[in-house]
Motif scaffolding. Sequence first.
Motif, PDB file in Angstrom:
ATOM      1  N   ILE A  98       0.880  -1.167   0.000  1.00  0.00           N
ATOM      2  CA  ILE A  98       0.000   0.000   0.000  1.00  0.00           C
ATOM      3  C   ILE A  98       0.911   1.209   0.000  1.00  0.00           C
ATOM      4  O   ILE A  98       1.823   1.299   0.820  1.00  0.00           O
ATOM      5  CB  ILE A  98      -0.924   0.008   1.238  1.00  0.00           C
ATOM      6  N   ASP A  99       0.737   2.078  -0.977  1.00  0.00           N
ATOM      7  CA  ASP A  99       1.613   3.234  -1.127  1.00  0.00           C
ATOM      8  C   ASP A  99       0.782   4.487  -0.898  1.00  0.00           C
ATOM      9  O   ASP A  99       0.149   5.011  -1.814  1.00  0.00           O
ATOM     10  CB  ASP A  99       2.207   3.207  -2.544  1.00  0.00           C
ATOM     11  N   PRO A 100       0.766   4.997   0.346  1.00  0.00           N
ATOM     12  CA  PRO A 100      -0.133   6.106   0.656  1.00  0.00           C
ATOM     13  C   PRO A 100       0.250   7.399  -0.058  1.00  0.00           C
ATOM     14  O   PRO A 100      -0.615   8.228  -0.324  1.00  0.00           O
ATOM     15  CB  PRO A 100      -0.014   6.268   2.176  1.00  0.00           C
ATOM     16  N   ASP A 101       1.542   7.579  -0.390  1.00  0.00           N
ATOM     17  CA  ASP A 101       1.928   8.818  -1.066  1.00  0.00           C
ATOM     18  C   ASP A 101       1.354   8.892  -2.473  1.00  0.00           C
ATOM     19  O   ASP A 101       0.967   9.950  -2.942  1.00  0.00           O
ATOM     20  CB  ASP A 101       3.450   8.934  -1.134  1.00  0.00           C
ATOM     21  N   ASN A 102       1.325   7.742  -3.135  1.00  0.00           N
ATOM     22  CA  ASN A 102       0.769   7.732  -4.489  1.00  0.00           C
ATOM     23  C   ASN A 102      -0.681   7.268  -4.506  1.00  0.00           C
ATOM     24  O   ASN A 102      -1.303   7.201  -5.554  1.00  0.00           O
ATOM     25  CB  ASN A 102       1.616   6.833  -5.390  1.00  0.00           C
TER      26      ASN A 102
ATOM     27  N   THR B 276       4.359   9.208 -11.274  1.00  0.00           N
ATOM     28  CA  THR B 276       3.643   9.129  -9.999  1.00  0.00           C
ATOM     29  C   THR B 276       4.052  10.326  -9.153  1.00  0.00           C
ATOM     30  O   THR B 276       5.135  10.892  -9.354  1.00  0.00           O
ATOM     31  CB  THR B 276       4.002   7.852  -9.222  1.00  0.00           C
ATOM     32  N   PRO B 277       3.231  10.712  -8.176  1.00  0.00           N
ATOM     33  CA  PRO B 277       3.577  11.861  -7.330  1.00  0.00           C
ATOM     34  C   PRO B 277       4.951  11.701  -6.666  1.00  0.00           C
ATOM     35  O   PRO B 277       5.735  12.645  -6.647  1.00  0.00           O
ATOM     36  CB  PRO B 277       2.455  11.887  -6.299  1.00  0.00           C
ATOM     37  N   THR B 278       5.280  10.516  -6.164  1.00  0.00           N
ATOM     38  CA  THR B 278       6.609  10.362  -5.549  1.00  0.00           C
ATOM     39  C   THR B 278       7.689  10.342  -6.626  1.00  0.00           C
ATOM     40  O   THR B 278       8.753  10.919  -6.447  1.00  0.00           O
ATOM     41  CB  THR B 278       6.729   9.061  -4.730  1.00  0.00           C
ATOM     42  N   GLY B 279       7.391   9.686  -7.745  1.00  0.00           N
ATOM     43  CA  GLY B 279       8.405   9.471  -8.789  1.00  0.00           C
ATOM     44  C   GLY B 279       8.890  10.746  -9.458  1.00  0.00           C
ATOM     45  O   GLY B 279      10.005  10.778  -9.991  1.00  0.00           O
ATOM     46  N   ILE B 280       8.101  11.807  -9.435  1.00  0.00           N
ATOM     47  CA  ILE B 280       8.532  13.017 -10.159  1.00  0.00           C
ATOM     48  C   ILE B 280       9.761  13.659  -9.515  1.00  0.00           C
ATOM     49  O   ILE B 280      10.464  14.415 -10.163  1.00  0.00           O
ATOM     50  CB  ILE B 280       7.396  14.063 -10.325  1.00  0.00           C
ATOM     51  N   ALA B 281      10.044  13.324  -8.248  1.00  0.00           N
ATOM     52  CA  ALA B 281      11.242  13.881  -7.615  1.00  0.00           C
ATOM     53  C   ALA B 281      12.490  13.364  -8.328  1.00  0.00           C
ATOM     54  O   ALA B 281      13.368  14.146  -8.703  1.00  0.00           O
ATOM     55  CB  ALA B 281      11.274  13.521  -6.135  1.00  0.00           C
TER      56      ALA B 281
END
Lengths: 480, 382
Positions: A98-102, B276-281
Amino acid sequence: MTSFIEKLRQIYPPERLYEDEARLIPYVSDGLTAFREKPAAVVMPLNSEEIVETLKLCHEHQVPFVARGSGTSLSGGSLPISEGIVISLNRLNSILEIDPDNRTARVQPGVINAHLSAAGAPHGLYFAPDPSSQSVCTIGGNLAFNSGGAHCLKYGMTSNHILGITAALPDGEVVQLGNDSLENAGPDCVGLFVGSEGLFGVALEIQLRLLPIPETYRTMLASYDSLEAAGDAVAAVVASGILPGAMEIMDKLAIEAAEAAVNAGYPQDAEALLIIELDGEASAVDAEFEALTASIEKTNAKEVRIAQDNDERLLIWKGRKSAFSAVGRLSPDYLVQDGVVPRSKLGEALKEISRLGAEAGLRVANVFHAGDGNLHPLILFDGNEAGALECAEELAGKILRYCLKLGGSITGEHGVGVEKLSFMPEMFSEADLNAFKRIRKAIDPHEISNRGKMLPGKEAPALSHSGPHPLEKAGIISRM
Amino acid sequence: MEDTPHQPIAPKTLDELQSLVRENTAIHPTAAFEIPHSKFKIQNSRISLAAFNNIVEYQPEEYTITVEAGALVSDIQAILAEKNQYLPFDPPFAQNGATIGSMIANGYSGPGAYRYGILRDFILGVSFVDGLGDLIKTGGKVVKNAAGFDIPKLMVGSCGSLGVITEATFKIFPKSPATRSIVFKFSSFSESHAALLKLGRSHFTPDSIELNTGGHLFIRLTGQAASMDQRVQALESLLGERPETQSEADAFDSWDSSVNLRDFPATGILVKIATTPTGIASLNNAIAPHSANLRYSIGGFATWIHWDNDISDLSEILQTLNLSAQVVQGDTPSRIIGITHQQPFYQRVKQALDPEGKFSDPYRRTEPRQVRGHDRFSLPRQ
Ligand SMILES: Cc1cc2nc3c(=O)[nH]c(=O)nc-3n(C[C@H](O)[C@H](O)[C@H](O)COP(=O)(O)OP(=O)(O)OC[C@H]3O[C@@H](n4cnc5c(N)ncnc54)[C@H](O)[C@@H]3O)c2cc1C
Ligand SMILES: Cc1cc2nc3c(=O)[nH]c(=O)nc-3n(C[C@H](O)[C@H](O)[C@H](O)COP(=O)(O)OP(=O)(O)OC[C@H]3O[C@@H](n4cnc5c(N)ncnc54)[C@H](O)[C@@H]3O)c2cc1C
């Protein structure tokens, strides 16, 4: 077949390979118990490798297979194929990430729908598609049928929440479709795979989108003197520009049944009940609620109630979600259809259903996703009466044809399965069906993956009245 | 219909279109107009659907619309706006003459897709002429339909490679009574990125979220007017930063520019990356040395990049980051770059719908084809 089974025995130990009558019995039907078929064997893989090995074997020996989640399909989608095997996916039930950030999750196909939402809850997340069967049905089954639920009006069906799929195609080739993003590059192959009713092989791992649990809900219950008045209220709400999370209607028979089953506290004098739910950020919902109240005030509701706390809200939904099985209690047997009509033709469709029901001498209860125009007529009958099942099937057919006549569809979420095979040529032209078949052949040259489902052509299995679900007969589940 | 080398052929009827596909070996459907500067070097014979620009069915109370593929997206948007309705996925390039057919074939979505989903989440039905010249109708005209394979979704992003789209049905939404656009101006990308993730972990439901590389976080809220001040305050306390509220005119201009990618040069290579929101970093770090122009849209799920260098360099970067992307503009060896793991499945589907390979293939460069019998695109004989 013998050499095929021999080879299966090399993949699976006896406790995960069922060949004996007693252990096969629970698999002969799915949620549509009118159809039964005994498979040659049932296998219980523990990992993707075993599934891939199994498919390669099936491909080599041209033995048909059916992937099976919890077997709750209402259209015969997970009905076994005689001389074929059932691949039961219940043991592949891990939530891998589960990846809460995405706001995403990666799961195995046998994960139960409600378990996924429960796992997301600590992170403030949930899986939006909420079929009434969510406490038992699997994500793999949801994916294969593009299942829906009461809250699909605002948030879409299963397909709208699947981002990526690792799948074993029917010849054992493993492919990756989509990715971890909401966006895609190139053709939407995930979109094609979802809703393919098990014809494209087995989904091994699924990347999903989770949504934030709404900060607040407002749930309204409005009762009406007629189904038509409730239908008009839906139109009025939609026209006011509000987009509720859910809009559901139940008719008198369904209200009574649900009330008897779970004591939801529904008004007993109503001909129709409308459930409307708003969800979202508190301040946004407060403002929407005012607009909703204003539009409902103009609709001649007999009574309007607002859930005062979460318990009351859950009770309202408990009544709605138990309506199927509750109606089931009113009668020894029932058939449920899920045709769709244009929203503005709901009233017309309901009138015709009640006329057709009267003509056939059968009781029909209605519980449906009003915001989507997705009907759910439950046709009550007693299978022990000679010809009753056929009579119910005939009525169901007339209702579906009427949906098509109004410009709708034969199924909104339950799929074609085996049950609606004969209606496919009424909805699609020969060229359309040929294109479907060409795609199917390109992915499954031997047509072994869920053979005999969705695409007409092969012999349809015979309809037989068989009473309660095999699991019920075996004493494993009960309707009580 | 004229048959000149530089003008696309514009069939007038479905029969004509079907014959064109049947009798020719290389087909490239295009937007309705002859375009002075083309995004791609076009080697296939071009068909224009300019004659197919009608609204087939539109009853506002149904919240669906069925239109022919040659209709201009901007015209459809105007017609919906009259009834206070819209396509919530914010189709890009409407102002550049995108047609409904090219919109689906390209499969792009704008910032508004953050809240309710991208183009593929709003397409209900599609009719198209496949590589055999057959007219195929799939999906339906109602908001829910589970019968048959979901080919309407498959056509999204198909880049004209699976058939000529002739008609489509969309789910549409009511416009919200009010919108509010705010900008959080952080001093660096990493701060705005942290704010994006914080927002993602909250229960806030903005309509749109975008980031630029300079630390600006753009948010659009939609809903009832009475709720706006409170929602902005709640965002302020969540992110610990006071946002600037844009005037209506500024907000319109800035979102419009964003939807239509007006900040990017009209020449050179433009690419959409699925992120993805995290991946854009990591993407931001990897791109930084190359001084390319970037915009993070759909809350970090889509990234637009203008690339002035060798496309294979970008493709390599994307591969290391495990990302797939689609070329929007510019002459590149293939339209899909980076990770191409969908290709084996796609090829099977392509084989089924276009067995003779008449249409292009987004995973490959389309070579000029030898035409059997005649040496250039020809009209069907009447
Ligand atoms: C009481 C009741 C209420 C219901 N309410 C709803 C409702 O509100 N909305 C709704 O949409 N449906 C509803 N259903 C129907 C049913 O629950 C759904 O279709 C559900 O998604 C099926 O899940 P399952 O795990 O039981 O799948 P199964 O019945 O086991 O399988 C369904 C299909 O999926 C295929 N399949 C399963 N797993 C995979 C996999 N990993 N890869 C490829 N194919 C696979 C099977 O081959 C089969 O064709 C209801 C059913 C019941 C009995
Ligand atoms: C940044 C930018 C600026 C632009 N500026 C201008 C401008 O100033 N003036 C102007 O006139 N144009 C402008 N355009 C539009 C663009 O130049 C043309 O659309 C393009 O050149 C035509 O080539 P195409 O056929 O590849 O693209 P399109 O016709 O746009 O088609 C895009 C894709 O969709 C497919 N497709 C189109 N229709 C169908 C269909 N019915 N069925 C199946 N597939 C279909 C095509 O095969 C192609 O793969 C601009 C575009 C961009 C991105």
